[in-house]
Design a protein around this motif. Structure first.
Motif, PDB file in Angstrom:
ATOM      1  N   ASP A 282      12.787   6.637 -12.292  1.00 19.67           N
ATOM      2  CA  ASP A 282      11.729   5.732 -12.753  1.00 19.67           C
ATOM      3  C   ASP A 282      10.395   6.246 -12.212  1.00 19.67           C
ATOM      4  OD1 ASP A 282      13.310   3.112 -13.844  1.00 19.67           O
ATOM      5  OD2 ASP A 282      14.355   4.041 -12.156  1.00 19.67           O
ATOM      6  N   HIS A 283       9.414   6.346 -13.082  1.00 18.55           N
ATOM      7  CA  HIS A 283       8.166   7.009 -12.707  1.00 18.55           C
ATOM      8  C   HIS A 283       6.952   6.259 -13.256  1.00 18.55           C
ATOM      9  CE1 HIS A 283      10.482  10.724 -11.780  1.00 18.55           C
ATOM     10  NE2 HIS A 283      11.176  10.410 -12.861  1.00 18.55           N
ATOM     11  N   VAL A 284       5.815   6.545 -12.625  1.00 20.76           N
ATOM     12  CA  VAL A 284       4.513   6.262 -13.206  1.00 20.76           C
ATOM     13  C   VAL A 284       3.786   7.598 -13.267  1.00 20.76           C
ATOM     14  CG1 VAL A 284       2.306   5.071 -12.996  1.00 20.76           C
ATOM     15  CG2 VAL A 284       4.413   3.901 -12.308  1.00 20.76           C
ATOM     16  N   LEU A 285       3.602   8.119 -14.474  1.00 24.62           N
ATOM     17  CA  LEU A 285       2.845   9.353 -14.667  1.00 24.62           C
ATOM     18  C   LEU A 285       1.444   8.979 -15.132  1.00 24.62           C
ATOM     19  CD1 LEU A 285       5.308  11.840 -16.445  1.00 24.62           C
ATOM     20  CD2 LEU A 285       5.140  11.201 -14.036  1.00 24.62           C
ATOM     21  N   ALA A 286       0.437   9.437 -14.385  1.00 23.84           N
ATOM     22  CA  ALA A 286      -0.952   9.094 -14.675  1.00 23.84           C
ATOM     23  C   ALA A 286      -1.734  10.346 -15.027  1.00 23.84           C
ATOM     24  CB  ALA A 286      -1.588   8.404 -13.474  1.00 23.84           C
ATOM     25  N   ASP A 287      -2.654  10.203 -15.933  1.00 23.06           N
ATOM     26  CA  ASP A 287      -3.580  11.288 -16.270  1.00 23.06           C
ATOM     27  C   ASP A 287      -4.184  11.855 -14.984  1.00 23.06           C
ATOM     28  OD1 ASP A 287      -6.375  12.379 -16.929  1.00 23.06           O
ATOM     29  OD2 ASP A 287      -5.584  12.062 -18.940  1.00 23.06           O
ATOM     30  N   SER A 288      -4.279  13.173 -14.903  1.00 24.26           N
ATOM     31  CA  SER A 288      -4.747  13.816 -13.674  1.00 24.26           C
ATOM     32  C   SER A 288      -6.201  13.483 -13.341  1.00 24.26           C
ATOM     33  CB  SER A 288      -4.585  15.335 -13.776  1.00 24.26           C
ATOM     34  OG  SER A 288      -5.327  15.855 -14.865  1.00 24.26           O
ATOM     35  N   ARG A 289      -6.932  12.887 -14.286  1.00 23.00           N
ATOM     36  CA  ARG A 289      -8.296  12.447 -13.978  1.00 23.00           C
ATOM     37  C   ARG A 289      -8.315  11.137 -13.207  1.00 23.00           C
ATOM     38  NH1 ARG A 289     -10.167  12.861 -20.122  1.00 23.00           N
ATOM     39  NH2 ARG A 289      -7.962  12.277 -20.293  1.00 23.00           N
ATOM     40  N   MET A 290      -7.168  10.488 -13.098  1.00 27.27           N
ATOM     41  CA  MET A 290      -7.048   9.252 -12.344  1.00 27.27           C
ATOM     42  C   MET A 290      -6.648   9.560 -10.900  1.00 27.27           C
ATOM     43  SD  MET A 290      -4.936   6.822 -14.979  1.00 27.27           S
ATOM     44  CE  MET A 290      -5.461   6.530 -16.668  1.00 27.27           C
ATOM     45  N   ALA A 291      -7.180   8.799  -9.969  1.00 29.76           N
ATOM     46  CA  ALA A 291      -6.713   8.867  -8.590  1.00 29.76           C
ATOM     47  C   ALA A 291      -5.489   7.971  -8.434  1.00 29.76           C
ATOM     48  CB  ALA A 291      -7.820   8.424  -7.629  1.00 29.76           C
ATOM     49  N   ILE A 292      -4.588   8.360  -7.560  1.00 34.87           N
ATOM     50  CA  ILE A 292      -3.405   7.542  -7.283  1.00 34.87           C
ATOM     51  C   ILE A 292      -3.569   6.961  -5.890  1.00 34.87           C
ATOM     52  CG2 ILE A 292      -0.906   7.540  -7.016  1.00 34.87           C
ATOM     53  CD1 ILE A 292      -0.909   9.859  -9.108  1.00 34.87           C
ATOM     54  N   ARG A 293      -3.889   5.677  -5.834  1.00 39.74           N
ATOM     55  CA  ARG A 293      -4.221   5.023  -4.564  1.00 39.74           C
ATOM     56  C   ARG A 293      -2.974   4.634  -3.779  1.00 39.74           C
ATOM     57  NH1 ARG A 293      -9.183   6.996  -4.894  1.00 39.74           N
ATOM     58  NH2 ARG A 293     -10.593   5.860  -6.285  1.00 39.74           N
ATOM     59  N   THR A 294      -2.045   3.962  -4.434  1.00 40.52           N
ATOM     60  CA  THR A 294      -0.831   3.515  -3.754  1.00 40.52           C
ATOM     61  C   THR A 294       0.348   3.615  -4.710  1.00 40.52           C
ATOM     62  OG1 THR A 294      -1.146   1.191  -4.397  1.00 40.52           O
ATOM     63  CG2 THR A 294      -2.098   1.881  -2.288  1.00 40.52           C
ATOM     64  N   PHE A 295       1.536   3.653  -4.122  1.00 38.36           N
ATOM     65  CA  PHE A 295       2.764   3.647  -4.904  1.00 38.36           C
ATOM     66  C   PHE A 295       3.832   2.939  -4.093  1.00 38.36           C
ATOM     67  CE2 PHE A 295       6.942   5.310  -5.956  1.00 38.36           C
ATOM     68  CZ  PHE A 295       6.964   5.149  -7.335  1.00 38.36           C
ATOM     69  N   GLY A 296       4.714   2.206  -4.775  1.00 41.97           N
ATOM     70  CA  GLY A 296       5.802   1.537  -4.090  1.00 41.97           C
ATOM     71  C   GLY A 296       7.002   1.349  -4.984  1.00 41.97           C
ATOM     72  N   VAL A 297       8.169   1.272  -4.364  1.00 43.98           N
ATOM     73  CA  VAL A 297       9.430   0.989  -5.053  1.00 43.98           C
ATOM     74  C   VAL A 297       9.928  -0.349  -4.535  1.00 43.98           C
ATOM     75  CG1 VAL A 297      11.792   1.770  -5.444  1.00 43.98           C
ATOM     76  CG2 VAL A 297       9.941   3.435  -5.306  1.00 43.98           C
ATOM     77  N   HIS A 298      10.336  -1.235  -5.435  1.00 48.75           N
ATOM     78  CA  HIS A 298      10.642  -2.617  -5.073  1.00 48.75           C
ATOM     79  C   HIS A 298      12.072  -2.978  -5.487  1.00 48.75           C
ATOM     80  CE1 HIS A 298       6.458  -3.414  -3.930  1.00 48.75           C
ATOM     81  NE2 HIS A 298       6.174  -2.546  -4.890  1.00 48.75           N
ATOM     82  N   ARG A 299      12.482  -4.163  -5.111  1.00 46.86           N
ATOM     83  CA  ARG A 299      13.833  -4.639  -5.379  1.00 46.86           C
ATOM     84  C   ARG A 299      13.797  -5.674  -6.497  1.00 46.86           C
ATOM     85  NH1 ARG A 299      16.520  -9.139  -3.589  1.00 46.86           N
ATOM     86  NH2 ARG A 299      18.807  -9.025  -3.620  1.00 46.86           N
ATOM     87  N   LEU A 300      14.771  -5.597  -7.391  1.00 43.54           N
ATOM     88  CA  LEU A 300      14.918  -6.590  -8.447  1.00 43.54           C
ATOM     89  C   LEU A 300      16.407  -6.853  -8.651  1.00 43.54           C
ATOM     90  CD1 LEU A 300      13.606  -8.356 -10.631  1.00 43.54           C
ATOM     91  CD2 LEU A 300      13.788  -6.407 -12.202  1.00 43.54           C
ATOM     92  N   PRO A 301      16.916  -7.998  -8.221  1.00 45.20           N
ATOM     93  CA  PRO A 301      18.352  -8.281  -8.359  1.00 45.20           C
ATOM     94  C   PRO A 301      18.813  -8.295  -9.819  1.00 45.20           C
ATOM     95  CG  PRO A 301      17.320  -9.816  -6.824  1.00 45.20           C
ATOM     96  CD  PRO A 301      16.198  -9.067  -7.502  1.00 45.20           C
ATOM     97  N   HIS A 302      20.090  -8.023  -9.994  1.00 48.48           N
ATOM     98  CA  HIS A 302      20.786  -8.086 -11.284  1.00 48.48           C
ATOM     99  C   HIS A 302      20.392  -6.964 -12.239  1.00 48.48           C
ATOM    100  CE1 HIS A 302      21.963 -11.840  -9.602  1.00 48.48           C
ATOM    101  NE2 HIS A 302      20.836 -12.467  -9.866  1.00 48.48           N
ATOM    102  N   THR A 303      19.784  -5.920 -11.715  1.00 44.62           N
ATOM    103  CA  THR A 303      19.537  -4.736 -12.522  1.00 44.62           C
ATOM    104  C   THR A 303      19.874  -3.512 -11.695  1.00 44.62           C
ATOM    105  OG1 THR A 303      17.883  -3.423 -13.732  1.00 44.62           O
ATOM    106  CG2 THR A 303      17.088  -4.713 -11.881  1.00 44.62           C
ATOM    107  N   ASP A 304      20.180  -2.403 -12.360  1.00 42.97           N
ATOM    108  CA  ASP A 304      20.553  -1.189 -11.640  1.00 42.97           C
ATOM    109  C   ASP A 304      19.353  -0.340 -11.245  1.00 42.97           C
ATOM    110  OD1 ASP A 304      20.156  -0.811 -14.361  1.00 42.97           O
ATOM    111  OD2 ASP A 304      21.623   0.799 -14.551  1.00 42.97           O
ATOM    112  N   HIS A 305      18.168  -0.708 -11.699  1.00 38.54           N
ATOM    113  CA  HIS A 305      16.956   0.048 -11.385  1.00 38.54           C
ATOM    114  C   HIS A 305      16.068  -0.731 -10.419  1.00 38.54           C
ATOM    115  CE1 HIS A 305      17.118   3.272 -14.537  1.00 38.54           C
ATOM    116  NE2 HIS A 305      18.007   2.426 -15.020  1.00 38.54           N
TER     117      HIS A 305
END
Length: 320
Positions: A282-305
């Protein structure tokens, strides 16, 4: 003498599979369909590549040790940057775009927990995969449309639906529909003046021989970077070890997890769903002209992702 030859043979048998893995991963070749899911586990193979090197060194098989050393270096070069990240950022002080993406596992993802993420992370855009009409109705009854009133709704029963919710006005673009998978897309009118295309990514899962062409076509159909600002977010069913994802990055995207040093954080499967090691599909791909300030992976019950979240910095509108 015979014993020495058997020892040499065993050392080479330990070294060569790793060398073959490094060659196939680097070249991006798919010799058999099973390689497509297997290559996702390259980080584990990179870590294990130290074993044949130590074995060859311990048994003084210098040629095998040299090959094992080169193999380990190639795999480490492919994998380690995802852990260390990339400190270089473009000048992007033209506003922010907060993106949350979640695969709902045929609509089963916990509505209350997802709405909690929406409230706490405050995304501008929410990209959903495996969005069913029933899941859509539950989310909207829980207040999703009040927080994010604009939507591209391509919900459908089964694993094929998707959607893009937005705080800001969004104009739907033609659906990417391959193998029944419906990758919703739309152009968000950001308050900064930018128009940003957002795609809820979900190609076929390459679990079987018959699914690999659909997976391949679904990734190839994603828009390349350039021109209009774009963000691709969701379940790619692929990692940075797949050539098709690297081709997207080469066109002018950056992977938010990779840039921030979270590129080895597994997003699938959540514990208990599949008896396999976790991988980052699972990804967030952003245009290289954008800065990437923060990123996180979270929990969501009842799904495999596990949902992924990124805060992006936009270039000044006059710098487009």
């Amino acid at each position: 003498m015979i014993r020495s030859r058997w020892v040499s043979l065993l050392v080479w048998l330990a070294v060569l599979p790793f060398a073959a893995w490094a060659v196939l991963r680097t070249g991006g070749w798919n010799p058999v369909w099973q390689w497509v899911p297997l290559v996702a586990f390259t980080p584990y193979v990179a870590a294990a590549s130290a074993i044949p090197l130590l074995l060859a060194l311990g048994l003084r098989r210098w040629a095998a040790a040299a090959l094992a050393l080169v193999t380990g270096a190639v795999l480490a070069t492919a994998v380690l940057p995802r852990y260390f990240g990339d400190g270089a950022q473009p000048a992007a002080d033209g506003g922010r775009l907060r993106v949350l993406a979640a695969n709902l596992a045929v609509g089963a993802g916990d509505t209350d927990v997802l709405m909690g993420l929406v409230r706490s992370l405050d995304p501008d855009v929410l990209a959903l995969q495996e969005l069913t009409p029933a899941a859509r109705d539950r989310l909207e009854a829980a207040g999703l449309r009040r927080r994010m009133p604009h939507v591209v709704d391509r919900a459908v029963d089964g694993v094929w639906g998707s959607g893009v919710y937005s705080k800001h006005p969004i104009t739907e673009k033609p659906l990417i529909a391959l193998g029944r998978f419906r990758q919703a897309r739309g152009v968000v009118e950001h308050p900064s003046g930018h128009e940003i295309e957002v795609v809820s990514v979900h190609p076929c899962a390459p679990r079987y021989d018959s699914k690999v062409p659909c997976w391949d076509a679904g990734l190839r159909a994603l828009p390349r970077a350039g021109g209009q600002l774009r963000v691709l977010a969701g379940d790619f069913n692929a990692t940075l070890d797949h050539r098709l994802v690297r081709d997207l990055l080469d066109s002018g995207y950056r992977d938010a997890a990779d840039v921030t040093g979270h590129g080895l954080t597994a997003t699938w499967p959540q514990q208990g769903w599949e008896p396999v090691p976790g991988v980052t599909i699972d990804h967030v791909l952003a245009d290289s002209r954008m800065a990437i300030r923060t990123f996180g992976v979270h929990r969501l019950p009842h799904t495999d992702h596990r949902p992924v979240f990124a805060e992006l910095g936009l270039p000044r509108f006059t710098d487009r």
